[in-house]
Design a protein around this motif. Structure first.
Motif, PDB file in Angstrom:
ATOM      1  N   ALA A 204       0.854  -1.197   0.000  1.00 26.17           N
ATOM      2  CA  ALA A 204       0.000   0.000   0.000  1.00 26.17           C
ATOM      3  C   ALA A 204       0.890   1.248   0.000  1.00 26.17           C
ATOM      4  N   HIS A 205       1.973   1.223   0.796  1.00 19.22           N
ATOM      5  CA  HIS A 205       2.895   2.371   0.817  1.00 19.22           C
ATOM      6  C   HIS A 205       3.628   2.504  -0.522  1.00 19.22           C
ATOM      7  N   GLN A 206       3.937   1.391  -1.138  1.00 15.12           N
ATOM      8  CA  GLN A 206       4.574   1.431  -2.458  1.00 15.12           C
ATOM      9  C   GLN A 206       3.649   2.156  -3.445  1.00 15.12           C
ATOM     10  N   GLU A 207       2.382   1.815  -3.411  1.00 15.05           N
ATOM     11  CA  GLU A 207       1.398   2.462  -4.281  1.00 15.05           C
ATOM     12  C   GLU A 207       1.279   3.953  -3.957  1.00 15.05           C
ATOM     13  N   LEU A 208       1.181   4.263  -2.682  1.00 10.41           N
ATOM     14  CA  LEU A 208       1.005   5.661  -2.274  1.00 10.41           C
ATOM     15  C   LEU A 208       2.202   6.507  -2.685  1.00 10.41           C
ATOM     16  N   SER A 209       3.414   5.985  -2.472  1.00  8.78           N
ATOM     17  CA  SER A 209       4.571   6.826  -2.804  1.00  8.78           C
ATOM     18  C   SER A 209       4.698   6.994  -4.313  1.00  8.78           C
ATOM     19  N   GLY A 210       4.364   5.969  -5.082  1.00  9.81           N
ATOM     20  CA  GLY A 210       4.373   6.094  -6.547  1.00  9.81           C
ATOM     21  C   GLY A 210       3.357   7.141  -6.994  1.00  9.81           C
ATOM     22  N   ASP A 211       2.191   7.099  -6.398  1.00  6.45           N
ATOM     23  CA  ASP A 211       1.127   8.050  -6.741  1.00  6.45           C
ATOM     24  C   ASP A 211       1.529   9.483  -6.395  1.00  6.45           C
ATOM     25  N   LYS A 212       2.159   9.656  -5.223  1.00  4.15           N
ATOM     26  CA  LYS A 212       2.577  11.006  -4.805  1.00  4.15           C
ATOM     27  C   LYS A 212       3.584  11.594  -5.789  1.00  4.15           C
ATOM     28  N   LYS A 213       4.527  10.758  -6.190  1.00  2.39           N
ATOM     29  CA  LYS A 213       5.551  11.243  -7.135  1.00  2.39           C
ATOM     30  C   LYS A 213       4.893  11.675  -8.436  1.00  2.39           C
ATOM     31  N   GLY A 214       4.014  10.841  -8.937  1.00  2.00           N
ATOM     32  CA  GLY A 214       3.338  11.138 -10.209  1.00  2.00           C
ATOM     33  C   GLY A 214       2.504  12.395 -10.111  1.00  2.00           C
ATOM     34  N   ARG A 215       1.753  12.544  -9.046  1.00  2.00           N
ATOM     35  CA  ARG A 215       0.883  13.700  -8.906  1.00  2.00           C
ATOM     36  C   ARG A 215       1.686  14.964  -8.627  1.00  2.00           C
ATOM     37  N   ALA A 216       2.805  14.826  -7.916  1.00  2.03           N
ATOM     38  CA  ALA A 216       3.634  16.006  -7.657  1.00  2.03           C
ATOM     39  C   ALA A 216       4.150  16.585  -8.986  1.00  2.03           C
ATOM     40  N   LYS A 217       4.556  15.706  -9.897  1.00  8.15           N
ATOM     41  CA  LYS A 217       5.044  16.173 -11.218  1.00  8.15           C
ATOM     42  C   LYS A 217       3.932  16.917 -11.950  1.00  8.15           C
ATOM     43  N   LEU A 218       2.718  16.386 -11.868  1.00 10.30           N
ATOM     44  CA  LEU A 218       1.578  17.030 -12.540  1.00 10.30           C
ATOM     45  C   LEU A 218       1.214  18.362 -11.879  1.00 10.30           C
ATOM     46  N   TYR A 219       1.341  18.415 -10.554  1.00 14.57           N
ATOM     47  CA  TYR A 219       1.120  19.691  -9.842  1.00 14.57           C
ATOM     48  C   TYR A 219       2.091  20.739 -10.386  1.00 14.57           C
ATOM     49  N   GLU A 220       3.373  20.329 -10.507  1.00  9.80           N
ATOM     50  CA  GLU A 220       4.401  21.270 -10.973  1.00  9.80           C
ATOM     51  C   GLU A 220       4.096  21.743 -12.388  1.00  9.80           C
ATOM     52  N   LYS A 221       3.702  20.801 -13.220  1.00  5.19           N
ATOM     53  CA  LYS A 221       3.368  21.147 -14.607  1.00  5.19           C
ATOM     54  C   LYS A 221       2.201  22.141 -14.655  1.00  5.19           C
ATOM     55  N   LEU A 222       1.268  21.967 -13.712  1.00  4.04           N
ATOM     56  CA  LEU A 222       0.091  22.850 -13.660  1.00  4.04           C
ATOM     57  C   LEU A 222       0.373  24.157 -12.914  1.00  4.04           C
ATOM     58  N   GLY A 223       1.580  24.256 -12.365  1.00  2.00           N
ATOM     59  CA  GLY A 223       1.945  25.458 -11.611  1.00  2.00           C
ATOM     60  C   GLY A 223       1.287  25.528 -10.241  1.00  2.00           C
ATOM     61  N   TRP A 224       0.913  24.383  -9.701  1.00  2.58           N
ATOM     62  CA  TRP A 224       0.260  24.342  -8.377  1.00  2.58           C
ATOM     63  C   TRP A 224       1.312  24.201  -7.289  1.00  2.58           C
ATOM     64  N   GLU A 225       0.974  24.751  -6.132  1.00  2.25           N
ATOM     65  CA  GLU A 225       1.826  24.550  -4.965  1.00  2.25           C
ATOM     66  C   GLU A 225       1.623  23.121  -4.442  1.00  2.25           C
ATOM     67  N   LEU A 226       2.715  22.496  -4.001  1.00  2.98           N
ATOM     68  CA  LEU A 226       2.587  21.116  -3.477  1.00  2.98           C
ATOM     69  C   LEU A 226       1.843  21.131  -2.142  1.00  2.98           C
ATOM     70  N   ASP A 227       0.887  20.229  -1.975  1.00  2.00           N
ATOM     71  CA  ASP A 227       0.181  20.124  -0.689  1.00  2.00           C
ATOM     72  C   ASP A 227       0.551  18.806  -0.013  1.00  2.00           C
ATOM     73  N   GLU A 228      -0.058  18.540   1.143  1.00  2.00           N
ATOM     74  CA  GLU A 228       0.359  17.348   1.916  1.00  2.00           C
ATOM     75  C   GLU A 228       0.003  16.043   1.232  1.00  2.00           C
ATOM     76  N   THR A 229      -0.906  16.081   0.240  1.00  2.00           N
ATOM     77  CA  THR A 229      -1.253  14.823  -0.442  1.00  2.00           C
ATOM     78  C   THR A 229      -0.187  14.370  -1.442  1.00  2.00           C
ATOM     79  N   VAL A 230       0.758  15.265  -1.762  1.00  2.00           N
ATOM     80  CA  VAL A 230       1.806  14.864  -2.719  1.00  2.00           C
ATOM     81  C   VAL A 230       3.211  14.930  -2.099  1.00  2.00           C
ATOM     82  N   LYS A 231       3.291  15.270  -0.832  1.00  2.00           N
ATOM     83  CA  LYS A 231       4.613  15.386  -0.187  1.00  2.00           C
ATOM     84  C   LYS A 231       5.033  14.069   0.467  1.00  2.00           C
TER      85      LYS A 231
END
Ligand SMILES: O=C([O-])CC(=O)C(=O)O
Ligand SMILES: [Mg+2]
Length: 231
Positions: A204-231
């Motif tokens: 489950a942690h493997q899935e969560l950390s993979g998801d966070k990394k992926g979403r953090a990249k998309l946040y950056e692409k969208l110019g969004w500030e990183l929140d606790e769901t992607v840190k």
């Protein structure tokens, strides 16, 4: 798992989403097990992880006394001491997720009053396979997390009989045993058998950390500030 350590398990699961845990179960071969039926929904959007504390209730078969209101007041005292004494409430532990098989009954076992008492003893959340909760405006205001099929107006008396505690129960198609891990959020409820809890958490942690990394990249692409769901 040789020894079940509640604190360790609660710590391991505290940041996991229902979907991560669902994936973790798939990773260890439990594809068909763990997801509580989607008809069981949260009273409001929140996330809770706890250790299953189970109880079973049966529909009350009667009789309902045909008495005056004042006599009924007396009878209710008998009812709560002999028929519906909710024995599980006497030994609630910090971290318990109260799992109640209410046989699908439309009955408000939980309300804004008794849930505050259970909360003060350490109960984190509630899961039922029927109604089970009333005073819901206040329960929501008080932040009492409940996953149930529906909301119930009626109180316990004459509707339900407390039967037993700390036994396996069936809720929404899942057999839940005492000490299983119960994870609940806006996506519903998923249950992890205690014997595979550590292994499921790993994936489950493997899935969560993979998801966070992926979403953090998309946040950056969208110019969004990183929140606790992607840190
Ligand atoms: O009285 C009950 O059993 C449930 C209830 O409404 C409360 O605790 O507020
Ligand atoms: Mg009430």
């Amino acid at each position: 798992m040789s020894e079940f350590n509640r604190e360790e398990i609660l710590e391991l699961y505290k940041d996991l989403r229902v979907t991560d845990v669902r994936d973790g179960l798939d990773w260890v071969g439990y594809h068909g097990y763990g997801t509580v039926d989607h008809s069981i929904k949260p009273l409001f959007r929140t996330a809770v992880v706890g250790i299953a504390r189970t109880a079973r209730y049966l529909p009350y078969e009667g009789p309902v006394p045909m008495v005056t209101g004042d006599e009924y007041t007396e009878w209710v005292k008998y009812y709560y001491s002999e028929i519906c004494n909710d024995e599980w409430k006497n030994d609630i532990q910090e971290g318990d997720f109260i799992v109640m098989d209410v046989a699908g009954q439309d009955v408000g076992i939980l309300g804004s009053n008794n849930t505050l008492d259970f909360k003060s003893k350490g109960a984190r959340g509630y899961l039922t396979n029927g109604g089970g909760v009333r005073d819901t405006d206040e329960c929501i205001m008080q932040g009492i997390p409940v996953w149930s099929k529906f909301i119930s107006q009626g109180m316990d008396q004459t509707r339900i009989r407390y039967y037993e505690k700390d036994i396996p129960v069936a809720i929404g198609g899942v057999a839940i045993y005492p000490n299983d891990v119960v994870v609940a959020d806006g996506d519903g409820v998923v249950v992890v058998p205690s014997k595979v809890a550590k292994e499921v958490a790993k994936y489950a942690h493997q899935e969560l950390s993979g998801d966070k990394k992926g979403r953090a990249k998309l946040y950056e692409k969208l110019g969004w500030e990183l929140d606790e769901t992607v840190k």
